[in-house]
Scaffold this active site. Structure first.
Site, mmCIF file in Angstrom:
data_model
loop_
_atom_site.group_PDB
_atom_site.id
_atom_site.type_symbol
_atom_site.label_atom_id
_atom_site.label_comp_id
_atom_site.label_asym_id
_atom_site.label_seq_id
_atom_site.Cartn_x
_atom_site.Cartn_y
_atom_site.Cartn_z
ATOM 1 N N GLU A 92 0.831 -1.201 0.000
ATOM 2 C CA GLU A 92 0.000 0.000 0.000
ATOM 3 C C GLU A 92 0.868 1.254 0.000
ATOM 4 O O GLU A 92 1.983 1.266 0.534
ATOM 5 C CB GLU A 92 -0.928 0.015 1.221
ATOM 6 C CG GLU A 92 -1.974 -1.092 1.161
ATOM 7 C CD GLU A 92 -2.973 -1.015 2.298
ATOM 8 O OE1 GLU A 92 -4.120 -1.414 2.082
ATOM 9 O OE2 GLU A 92 -2.601 -0.562 3.396
ATOM 10 N N CYS A 124 4.370 -4.312 16.384
ATOM 11 C CA CYS A 124 3.829 -3.266 17.250
ATOM 12 C C CYS A 124 2.341 -3.523 17.453
ATOM 13 O O CYS A 124 1.591 -3.703 16.482
ATOM 14 C CB CYS A 124 4.065 -1.890 16.627
ATOM 15 S SG CYS A 124 5.811 -1.529 16.322
ATOM 16 N N CYS A 340 -2.114 6.448 9.554
ATOM 17 C CA CYS A 340 -1.005 5.783 10.230
ATOM 18 C C CYS A 340 -1.481 4.542 10.989
ATOM 19 O O CYS A 340 -2.427 4.603 11.772
ATOM 20 C CB CYS A 340 -0.357 6.772 11.199
ATOM 21 S SG CYS A 340 1.021 6.091 12.129
#
Length: 350
Positions: A92, A124, A340
């Protein structure tokens, strides 16, 4: 083979070995990196036979577009296919539109957020990309082509490039820095080094190499938690690269480069936004030249909660009142799954 990832010197070798004039390299380099050519057929200054040979060899084979979605601000998320043997890998990239800074300005900032890996090697807990299987590093050609393809599709030139998409840039150091230098080259895209940002989740060895190499590009570090004992809970790789070592590498970078480092800080309600966290973050920023980009959490992959607008303002105010250069970057592209932490190849994410 894609010539898109070759340096000018490598192109010279390529053409000389084919008994072509050395200047062919400069012609092709400019066509690819400055003029956005996507096939040899567009390079009319080359002999017809050479153009046919290059196209037959797939010398300019590029990424394919699987899906694109744009939000009301003009920020657009792209799902791209990486050609290769077997099933195509999918990555992406995001075109982030910004409003003009000044009332009389013609254009705002146009930032392309690009990927360096298919999937990610890290885990994460707040990032949806980490839930994907890792499918390998991207080549320099595949990295820069994200920028060039999006420019063609948007019919605009990018003003900034950030290596903040899928993957950890310093786990693909050679290709990432080769791509950054191609984007920076004066005979190509010609982007200023200060308009190219490479972001790491805290790979200390990569930061040290970046510093030793004297790289001219901006460095950003995904800090996300200022407490050495609590950071590992949301960024498990902290076991390998403890916060103390990470901050030591960042301080050395700022000292030796004369540049400031950007700390990216995903605000997670109940996790890293208490007054004591603000105090710890303030102490970190005071120890080196830095600024902080605050980003509201955009995912719920671990059951974490996005902060309210009031919580975000309160946290930012504590930092600003202490003299920290802290900015809330918001969540451009969130409604199309392009903000994000949301790059997980899911067309339905919102």
């Amino acid at each position: 083979m894609s010539l898109r990832g070759h340096s000018l010197a490598e192109l010279e070798t390529f053409f000389v070995e084919r008994s072509e004039p050395r200047y062919r390299a400069a012609q092709v380099f400019a066509r690819i990196h400055r003029l956005g050519a996507r096939s040899a057929a567009e390079m009319t200054e080359l002999p017809a036979m050479l153009r046919a040979d290059l196209d037959e060899e797939s010398a300019f084979r590029g990424l394919g577009v699987e899906h694109r979605a744009v939000d009301e601000s003009g920020t657009e998320k792209f799902i791209l296919q990486v050609p290769g043997e077997g099933a195509a890998r999918r990555i992406e990239a995001v075109w982030i539109a910004a409003e003009p800074r000044d009332e009389g300005a013609q254009d705002g900032r146009r930032t392309v957020c690009i990927s360096c890996q298919a999937g990610c090697t890290l885990d994460c807990t707040f990032c949806a990309t980490g839930t994907l299987p890792f499918q390998g590093n991207l080549s320099a050609a595949e990295i820069v082509d994200q920028v060039y393809l999006l420019e063609v599709l948007r019919n605009q030139r990018a003003s900034n490039v950030v290596f903040m998409g899928m993957g950890e840039p310093f786990h693909n150091y050679e290709a990432v820095l080769a791509a950054a230098h191609l984007l920076h080259h004066p005979d190509g895209a010609g982007l200023s080094a200060r308009r190219i940002t490479i972001s790491t989740a805290g790979v200390v060895t990569g930061i040290e190499r970046f510093t030793d190499d004297g790289q001219p590009f901006n460095l950003a570090i995904s800090l996300n938690h200022p407490d050495p004992h609590e950071r590992v809970g949301i960024m498990p790789h902290d076991h390998r690269y403890p916060l103390e070592d990470l901050l030591g590498a960042a301080r050395r970078y700022t000292r030796e480069s004369g540049r400031r480092v950007t700390f990216e800080y995903v605000m997670i309600s109940g996790v890293n936004m208490e007054p004591r966290h603000a105090g710890q973050l303030i102490e970190i920023t005071r120890s080196m030249r830095s600024k902080v980009n605050l980003i509201p959490l955009n995912t719920d992959v671990a059951g974490m909660r996005q902060p309210s607008a009031q919580e975000a303002v309160r946290f930012q105010t504590r930092l600003v009142d202490a003299g920290v250069h802290a900015f809330n970057r918001g969540s451009p592209g969130r409604e199309v799954g392009g903000a994000c932490g949301m790059l997980a190849l899911d067309r339905t994410l919102s």
